[in-house]
Write a protein that holds these residues in place. Structure first.
Motif, PDB file in Angstrom:
ATOM      1  N   ALA A 134       0.826  -1.211   0.000  1.00  0.00           N
ATOM      2  CA  ALA A 134       0.000   0.000   0.000  1.00  0.00           C
ATOM      3  C   ALA A 134       0.856   1.255   0.000  1.00  0.00           C
ATOM      4  CB  ALA A 134      -0.933  -0.005   1.211  1.00  0.00           C
ATOM      5  N   VAL A 135       1.893   1.299   0.857  1.00  0.00           N
ATOM      6  CA  VAL A 135       2.727   2.512   0.904  1.00  0.00           C
ATOM      7  C   VAL A 135       3.593   2.618  -0.346  1.00  0.00           C
ATOM      8  CG1 VAL A 135       2.712   2.708   3.411  1.00  0.00           C
ATOM      9  CG2 VAL A 135       4.505   1.347   2.314  1.00  0.00           C
ATOM     10  N   LEU A 136       4.040   1.483  -0.880  1.00  0.00           N
ATOM     11  CA  LEU A 136       4.824   1.513  -2.113  1.00  0.00           C
ATOM     12  C   LEU A 136       3.988   2.045  -3.262  1.00  0.00           C
ATOM     13  CD1 LEU A 136       7.284   0.873  -3.839  1.00  0.00           C
ATOM     14  CD2 LEU A 136       6.498  -1.505  -3.977  1.00  0.00           C
ATOM     15  N   GLN A 137       2.745   1.596  -3.349  1.00  0.00           N
ATOM     16  CA  GLN A 137       1.847   2.061  -4.411  1.00  0.00           C
ATOM     17  C   GLN A 137       1.646   3.577  -4.327  1.00  0.00           C
ATOM     18  OE1 GLN A 137      -2.075   0.178  -4.348  1.00  0.00           O
ATOM     19  NE2 GLN A 137      -1.967  -0.013  -6.574  1.00  0.00           N
ATOM     20  N   ARG A 138       1.507   4.098  -3.113  1.00  0.00           N
ATOM     21  CA  ARG A 138       1.331   5.543  -2.942  1.00  0.00           C
ATOM     22  C   ARG A 138       2.591   6.306  -3.333  1.00  0.00           C
ATOM     23  NH1 ARG A 138      -0.645   5.715   3.101  1.00  0.00           N
ATOM     24  NH2 ARG A 138      -0.606   7.973   2.787  1.00  0.00           N
ATOM     25  N   ALA A 139       3.757   5.747  -3.028  1.00  0.00           N
ATOM     26  CA  ALA A 139       5.005   6.412  -3.402  1.00  0.00           C
ATOM     27  C   ALA A 139       5.177   6.451  -4.921  1.00  0.00           C
ATOM     28  CB  ALA A 139       6.195   5.702  -2.754  1.00  0.00           C
ATOM     29  N   ILE A 140       4.842   5.352  -5.582  1.00  0.00           N
ATOM     30  CA  ILE A 140       4.935   5.314  -7.045  1.00  0.00           C
ATOM     31  C   ILE A 140       3.970   6.323  -7.662  1.00  0.00           C
ATOM     32  CG2 ILE A 140       4.464   3.872  -9.066  1.00  0.00           C
ATOM     33  CD1 ILE A 140       5.497   1.475  -7.436  1.00  0.00           C
ATOM     34  N   ALA A 141       2.768   6.400  -7.099  1.00  0.00           N
ATOM     35  CA  ALA A 141       1.787   7.364  -7.607  1.00  0.00           C
ATOM     36  C   ALA A 141       2.275   8.795  -7.418  1.00  0.00           C
ATOM     37  CB  ALA A 141       0.454   7.161  -6.904  1.00  0.00           C
ATOM     38  N   ALA A 142       2.921   9.071  -6.290  1.00  0.00           N
ATOM     39  CA  ALA A 142       3.444  10.416  -6.036  1.00  0.00           C
ATOM     40  C   ALA A 142       4.546  10.771  -7.027  1.00  0.00           C
ATOM     41  CB  ALA A 142       3.973  10.505  -4.607  1.00  0.00           C
ATOM     42  N   ALA A 143       5.407   9.807  -7.338  1.00  0.00           N
ATOM     43  CA  ALA A 143       6.455  10.054  -8.329  1.00  0.00           C
ATOM     44  C   ALA A 143       5.839  10.337  -9.690  1.00  0.00           C
ATOM     45  CB  ALA A 143       7.394   8.851  -8.399  1.00  0.00           C
ATOM     46  N   ASP A 144       4.794   9.593 -10.023  1.00  0.00           N
ATOM     47  CA  ASP A 144       4.124   9.791 -11.308  1.00  0.00           C
ATOM     48  C   ASP A 144       3.483  11.176 -11.387  1.00  0.00           C
ATOM     49  OD1 ASP A 144       3.177   8.621 -13.874  1.00  0.00           O
ATOM     50  OD2 ASP A 144       1.207   8.895 -12.951  1.00  0.00           O
ATOM     51  N   ARG A 145       2.865  11.614 -10.295  1.00  0.00           N
ATOM     52  CA  ARG A 145       2.251  12.948 -10.281  1.00  0.00           C
ATOM     53  C   ARG A 145       3.297  14.046 -10.472  1.00  0.00           C
ATOM     54  NH1 ARG A 145      -0.713  10.643  -6.017  1.00  0.00           N
ATOM     55  NH2 ARG A 145       0.586  11.697  -4.474  1.00  0.00           N
ATOM     56  N   ARG A 146       4.478  13.818  -9.967  1.00  0.00           N
ATOM     57  CA  ARG A 146       5.555  14.789 -10.115  1.00  0.00           C
ATOM     58  C   ARG A 146       6.191  14.731 -11.505  1.00  0.00           C
ATOM     59  NH1 ARG A 146       8.291  16.787  -5.490  1.00  0.00           N
ATOM     60  NH2 ARG A 146       7.194  16.320  -3.543  1.00  0.00           N
ATOM     61  N   GLY A 147       5.877  13.696 -12.257  1.00  0.00           N
ATOM     62  CA  GLY A 147       6.547  13.502 -13.535  1.00  0.00           C
ATOM     63  C   GLY A 147       8.011  13.142 -13.353  1.00  0.00           C
ATOM     64  N   ALA A 148       8.305  12.470 -12.242  1.00  0.00           N
ATOM     65  CA  ALA A 148       9.691  12.146 -11.889  1.00  0.00           C
ATOM     66  C   ALA A 148       9.930  10.651 -12.052  1.00  0.00           C
ATOM     67  CB  ALA A 148       9.976  12.567 -10.456  1.00  0.00           C
ATOM     68  N   PRO A 149      10.756  10.236 -13.014  1.00  0.00           N
ATOM     69  CA  PRO A 149      11.060   8.812 -13.160  1.00  0.00           C
ATOM     70  C   PRO A 149      11.774   8.275 -11.919  1.00  0.00           C
ATOM     71  CG  PRO A 149      11.761  10.061 -15.086  1.00  0.00           C
ATOM     72  CD  PRO A 149      11.410  11.058 -14.041  1.00  0.00           C
ATOM     73  N   VAL A 150      11.504   7.034 -11.579  1.00  0.00           N
ATOM     74  CA  VAL A 150      12.154   6.392 -10.433  1.00  0.00           C
ATOM     75  C   VAL A 150      13.514   5.861 -10.877  1.00  0.00           C
ATOM     76  CG1 VAL A 150      12.004   4.553  -8.719  1.00  0.00           C
ATOM     77  CG2 VAL A 150       9.940   5.789  -9.413  1.00  0.00           C
ATOM     78  N   ARG A 186       5.109  -7.541  -6.335  1.00  0.00           N
ATOM     79  CA  ARG A 186       4.680  -7.477  -7.746  1.00  0.00           C
ATOM     80  C   ARG A 186       3.241  -7.967  -7.888  1.00  0.00           C
ATOM     81  NH1 ARG A 186      10.087 -10.032  -8.555  1.00  0.00           N
ATOM     82  NH2 ARG A 186      11.525  -8.321  -9.109  1.00  0.00           N
ATOM     83  N   ALA A 187       2.884  -8.973  -7.108  1.00  0.00           N
ATOM     84  CA  ALA A 187       1.518  -9.503  -7.188  1.00  0.00           C
ATOM     85  C   ALA A 187       0.496  -8.523  -6.626  1.00  0.00           C
ATOM     86  CB  ALA A 187       1.439 -10.829  -6.428  1.00  0.00           C
ATOM     87  N   ARG A 188       0.933  -7.630  -5.741  1.00  0.00           N
ATOM     88  CA  ARG A 188       0.016  -6.706  -5.085  1.00  0.00           C
ATOM     89  C   ARG A 188       0.008  -5.311  -5.714  1.00  0.00           C
ATOM     90  NH1 ARG A 188       1.639 -10.360  -1.255  1.00  0.00           N
ATOM     91  NH2 ARG A 188       0.259 -10.754   0.536  1.00  0.00           N
ATOM     92  N   VAL A 189       1.073  -4.946  -6.393  1.00  0.00           N
ATOM     93  CA  VAL A 189       1.207  -3.583  -6.941  1.00  0.00           C
ATOM     94  C   VAL A 189       1.364  -3.688  -8.454  1.00  0.00           C
ATOM     95  CG1 VAL A 189       2.504  -1.411  -6.860  1.00  0.00           C
ATOM     96  CG2 VAL A 189       2.328  -2.838  -4.804  1.00  0.00           C
ATOM     97  N   SER A 190       0.276  -3.494  -9.183  1.00  0.00           N
ATOM     98  CA  SER A 190       0.322  -3.663 -10.642  1.00  0.00           C
ATOM     99  C   SER A 190       1.252  -2.646 -11.293  1.00  0.00           C
ATOM    100  CB  SER A 190      -1.092  -3.537 -11.221  1.00  0.00           C
ATOM    101  OG  SER A 190      -1.658  -2.272 -10.904  1.00  0.00           O
ATOM    102  N   GLU A 191       1.379  -1.454 -10.706  1.00  0.00           N
ATOM    103  CA  GLU A 191       2.233  -0.411 -11.284  1.00  0.00           C
ATOM    104  C   GLU A 191       3.719  -0.745 -11.197  1.00  0.00           C
ATOM    105  OE1 GLU A 191      -1.351   1.514  -9.243  1.00  0.00           O
ATOM    106  OE2 GLU A 191       0.098  -0.099  -8.858  1.00  0.00           O
ATOM    107  N   LEU A 192       4.067  -1.705 -10.360  1.00  0.00           N
ATOM    108  CA  LEU A 192       5.479  -2.013 -10.143  1.00  0.00           C
ATOM    109  C   LEU A 192       6.151  -2.538 -11.407  1.00  0.00           C
ATOM    110  CD1 LEU A 192       7.802  -2.078  -8.173  1.00  0.00           C
ATOM    111  CD2 LEU A 192       6.967  -4.285  -7.318  1.00  0.00           C
ATOM    112  N   ALA A 193       5.422  -3.260 -12.238  1.00  0.00           N
ATOM    113  CA  ALA A 193       6.008  -3.810 -13.463  1.00  0.00           C
ATOM    114  C   ALA A 193       6.518  -2.697 -14.371  1.00  0.00           C
ATOM    115  CB  ALA A 193       4.983  -4.667 -14.191  1.00  0.00           C
ATOM    116  N   ALA A 198      11.563   0.386 -16.336  1.00  0.00           N
ATOM    117  CA  ALA A 198      12.280   1.620 -16.633  1.00  0.00           C
ATOM    118  C   ALA A 198      13.444   1.881 -15.681  1.00  0.00           C
ATOM    119  CB  ALA A 198      11.310   2.808 -16.586  1.00  0.00           C
ATOM    120  N   LEU A 199      13.629   1.040 -14.672  1.00  0.00           N
ATOM    121  CA  LEU A 199      14.702   1.275 -13.703  1.00  0.00           C
ATOM    122  C   LEU A 199      16.073   1.087 -14.345  1.00  0.00           C
ATOM    123  CD1 LEU A 199      13.491  -0.507 -10.428  1.00  0.00           C
ATOM    124  CD2 LEU A 199      13.817   1.948 -10.777  1.00  0.00           C
TER     125      LEU A 199
END
Length: 410
Positions: A134-150, A186-193, A198-199
């Protein structure tokens, strides 16, 4: 399939070598830490000659790692250079005593956002992984909102990490069986793939103790140390020549499961007399009569009350701790002669009671060189603070990216 006997996969070879690699790292590290700089400023800051700066910057500009700030100066020779990947971010997750954390940070380590979920004492591994996702998904979403690649994703765990793919073993919070934490996420966070694709480098599954020990080594300015902490789990790490000692199978520094107590109780790992059975936080809390407090209010509250009772000379709490300190000291008597570290760093609540550990440790030390060996090594309290593991993970991520500069293409 994971084979626990397999050594950790070696990192990819860096794209530069020899002096050029070291010079590039020095230059890139300065830009990460201080922001855009002219070639002259880079020469002054790094100590590199102008011809070396010219050659390195030309190569990194061609590779797309550096970019010229064309609107900053009409004079091309004084034009500042910046990291093309300077807008990238670092994502780091950690399981704390009573909460699960994910942070978003700039390449220089500045924290940009933090996401936290409370963690119940005794939470099952599946529930813990749900919160971590849950917290990882929120962090990925925040990076996406910033337009900042991880640029880097590091997952901090207690216990050791071994095998290919890497799995967590000896994890106090994740159970006794090996668990593929990254596969579970990976099974819980679809955005992780999409993030992983891109990493610049694979996701890092890293023991929290190694990250914290790296911070302590930097804070102390030493290249060799033994790190131990007593909460939220009994964890340890060894730094040798500035690098963590992982061992052939990733299991070096697994001191929690060193069988130190003759004829002791059977540990959950299957051995008899492991250090964790006599000095782990759950054991000390229970013997001090604080198990119910931990169940109601969490481990951090129980540890705080334990400290208060020890300081108040409460007999039950004091003797619970002194028995643990005795076994910690005996463990050091076994481990230290084999490692000969510059310093022993004690973290967690143990750090407040170093005299007890030190006394137990010195009780059976040799008197080599007229007794001079008696004061070697020194034992010090961890000084990098409660954020040591997160800070250490970010520093390691940045160092990994800077050391492989052709991966830092924005």
């Amino acid at each position: 399939m994971t084979q626990l006997g397999d050594p950790p996969a070696p990192p990819d070879a860096p794209p530069l070598d020899g002096p050029r690699l070291a010079q590039s790292i020095r230059l890139l590290d300065h830009l990460v830490e201080h922001g855009p700089a002219t070639r002259s400023e880079l020469a002054s800051a790094t100590g590199l000659g102008r011809s070396a700066i010219a050659g390195i910057t030309a190569r990194l500009l061609d590779a797309g790692i550096l970019a010229e700030e064309t609107d900053a100066s009409p004079d091309g020779r004084a034009m500042p250079l910046a990291l093309a990947a300077g807008h990238h971010v670092l994502v780091t997750t950690e399981v704390g005593p009573d909460e699960v954390i994910a942070t978003l940070a700039a390449l220089d380590g500045t924290e940009l956002a933090r996401f936290v979920e409370p963690l119940d004492a005794g939470a099952a591994p599946a529930a813990l992984l749900d919160l971590l996702a849950a917290v990882l998904q929120r962090a990925i979403a925040a990076a996406d909102r910033r337009g900042a690649p991880v640029a880097d994703l590091t997952v901090l765990v207690d216990g050791a990490v071994a095998g290919r793919p890497a799995v967590v073993v000896e994890g106090a919070r994740l159970g006794d069986e090996p668990i593929d934490v990254l596969a579970e996420l990976r099974a819980r966070v679809s955005e992780l793939a999409e993030v992983e694709a891109a990493l610049p480098a694979p996701v890092q599954l890293l023991p929290s103790a190694i990250a914290a020990a790296s911070s302590e080594a930097e804070a102390l300015g030493v290249a060799d140390l033994l790190y131990l902490e007593g909460d939220p789990a009994l964890a340890s790490a060894i730094i040798v020549d500035g690098r963590p000692l992982r061992g052939a199978h990733g299991l070096a520094a697994s001191i929690a499961h060193l069988p130190i107590v003759p004829n002791g109780v059977r540990c959950d790992c299957g051995q008899v007399g492991c250090l964790v059975t006599v000095a782990g936080p759950a054991h000390v809390i229970e013997r001090a009569g604080l198990a119910d407090l931990e169940a109601m209010h969490g481990r951090r509250a129980a540890i705080d009350e334990l400290i208060a009772r020890i300081d108040a000379a409460d007999d039950r709490a004091r003797w619970s701790w002194l028995d643990a300190a005795l076994w910690i000291g005996r463990t050091l008597q076994v481990v230290v002669p084999a490692l000969d570290p510059t310093v022993i760093v004690i973290g967690g609540y143990w750090g407040g009671f170093i005299p007890d550990i030190d006394a137990a440790f010195r009780r059976n030390r040799p008197t080599i060189a007229g007794g001079a060996i008696g004061s070697i090594p020194r034992i010090v309290r961890a000084s990098a603070g409660p954020e040591a593991a997160l800070d250490g993970a970010r520093r390691r991520a940045r160092a990994r990216l800077v050391a492989e500069p052709l991966r830092l293409i924005g």
